[in-house]
Design a protein around this motif. Structure first.
Motif, PDB file in Angstrom:
ATOM      1  N   ILE A   1       0.830  -1.205   0.000  1.00  0.00           N
ATOM      2  CA  ILE A   1       0.000   0.000   0.000  1.00  0.00           C
ATOM      3  C   ILE A   1       0.864   1.254   0.000  1.00  0.00           C
ATOM      4  N   THR A   2       0.363   2.296  -0.642  1.00  0.00           N
ATOM      5  CA  THR A   2       1.004   3.608  -0.584  1.00  0.00           C
ATOM      6  C   THR A   2      -0.073   4.681  -0.514  1.00  0.00           C
ATOM      7  N   LYS A   3       0.252   5.760   0.144  1.00  0.00           N
ATOM      8  CA  LYS A   3      -0.678   6.879   0.288  1.00  0.00           C
ATOM      9  C   LYS A   3      -0.471   7.848  -0.870  1.00  0.00           C
ATOM     10  N   LEU A   4      -1.574   8.365  -1.419  1.00  0.00           N
ATOM     11  CA  LEU A   4      -1.540   9.310  -2.537  1.00  0.00           C
ATOM     12  C   LEU A   4      -2.292  10.577  -2.164  1.00  0.00           C
ATOM     13  N   ASP A   5      -1.900  11.677  -2.764  1.00  0.00           N
ATOM     14  CA  ASP A   5      -2.711  12.886  -2.674  1.00  0.00           C
ATOM     15  C   ASP A   5      -3.974  12.690  -3.501  1.00  0.00           C
ATOM     16  N   ASN A   6      -5.033  13.379  -3.134  1.00  0.00           N
ATOM     17  CA  ASN A   6      -6.297  13.330  -3.868  1.00  0.00           C
ATOM     18  C   ASN A   6      -6.685  14.766  -4.234  1.00  0.00           C
ATOM     19  N   PRO A   7      -5.943  15.393  -5.166  1.00  0.00           N
ATOM     20  CA  PRO A   7      -6.170  16.810  -5.456  1.00  0.00           C
ATOM     21  C   PRO A   7      -7.537  17.106  -6.069  1.00  0.00           C
ATOM     22  N   LEU A   8      -8.183  16.106  -6.639  1.00  0.00           N
ATOM     23  CA  LEU A   8      -9.493  16.318  -7.262  1.00  0.00           C
ATOM     24  C   LEU A   8     -10.639  16.013  -6.308  1.00  0.00           C
ATOM     25  N   GLY A   9     -10.322  15.480  -5.147  1.00  0.00           N
ATOM     26  CA  GLY A   9     -11.387  15.091  -4.224  1.00  0.00           C
ATOM     27  C   GLY A   9     -12.202  13.917  -4.736  1.00  0.00           C
ATOM     28  N   ALA A  10     -11.587  13.075  -5.567  1.00  0.00           N
ATOM     29  CA  ALA A  10     -12.281  11.909  -6.121  1.00  0.00           C
ATOM     30  C   ALA A  10     -12.797  11.035  -4.987  1.00  0.00           C
ATOM     31  N   GLN A  11     -13.929  10.371  -5.230  1.00  0.00           N
ATOM     32  CA  GLN A  11     -14.517   9.517  -4.205  1.00  0.00           C
ATOM     33  C   GLN A  11     -14.701   8.079  -4.667  1.00  0.00           C
ATOM     34  N   ASP A  12     -14.624   7.837  -5.960  1.00  0.00           N
ATOM     35  CA  ASP A  12     -14.872   6.499  -6.489  1.00  0.00           C
ATOM     36  C   ASP A  12     -13.616   5.640  -6.426  1.00  0.00           C
ATOM     37  N   TYR A  13     -13.811   4.352  -6.067  1.00  0.00           N
ATOM     38  CA  TYR A  13     -12.718   3.388  -6.138  1.00  0.00           C
ATOM     39  C   TYR A  13     -12.434   3.129  -7.610  1.00  0.00           C
TER      40      TYR A  13
END
Length: 158
Positions: free
Chosen positions: A128-140
């Motif tokens: 696992i790795t953590k990513l930024d979510n700059p778009l605020g995406a919510q879908d897997y």
């Protein structure tokens, strides 16, 4: 106070088989206790895994037990399926994803990208790795879809 995870423990049927498996993942054997317990470094001098040989290993799986997630880089995750396959390990489907490739689960301002597989005793393992979510995406979605979505909007994954 808490600086990170120091150790985790899993039950195994065959200690030597499990030592070989985890060494194949790149962990380093530190010591064995009474030929029934082995400690392997995940990150030397920082975190390790205890393997306990036991008769009763087949507890029903639940994510709160018999599960370890290993932190990897994004590049490592991109290569994880090939890396696991080359070593004779099989990535598995998880969370309803039909293809065995890394996928992303967004949570607010960040997301986690991951791939799942099992050890010889059915213990659940994860890169696992953590990513930024700059778009605020919510879908897997699959990591390849995530990267396209992020890159098409002009962001760069780190």
């Amino acid at each position: 106070m808490i600086l990170g995870l120091y150790e985790a423990h899993l039950p195994v049927r065959d200690l030597q088989r499990s030592i070989a498996f985890y060494k194949g993942l790149g962990l380093k054997l530190d010591h064995i206790v009474d030929e029934k317990i082995a400690f392997l470094w995940i990150v030397e001098e920082q975190s390790w895994l205890g393997l306990w040989q036991a008769v009763q290993v087949g507890l029903p799986y639940h994510p709160s037990i018999r599960h370890i997630a290993f932190h990897v880089s994004l590049d490592g995750l991109r290569e994880s399926v090939a890396w696991l396959t080359e070593r004779g390990f099989t990535p598995r489907k998880a969370f309803g994803f039909e293809r065995t490739e890394p996928f992303v689960m967004p949570i607010a301002q960040y997301a986690h990208a991951k791939i799942h597989f099992n050890d010889p005793d059915g213990n659940s393992l994860e890169f696992i790795t953590k990513l930024d979510n700059p778009l605020g995406a919510q879908d897997y979605m699959y990591l390849s879809e995530w990267e396209t979505l992020i890159n098409d909007r002009g962001f760069i994954l780190k």
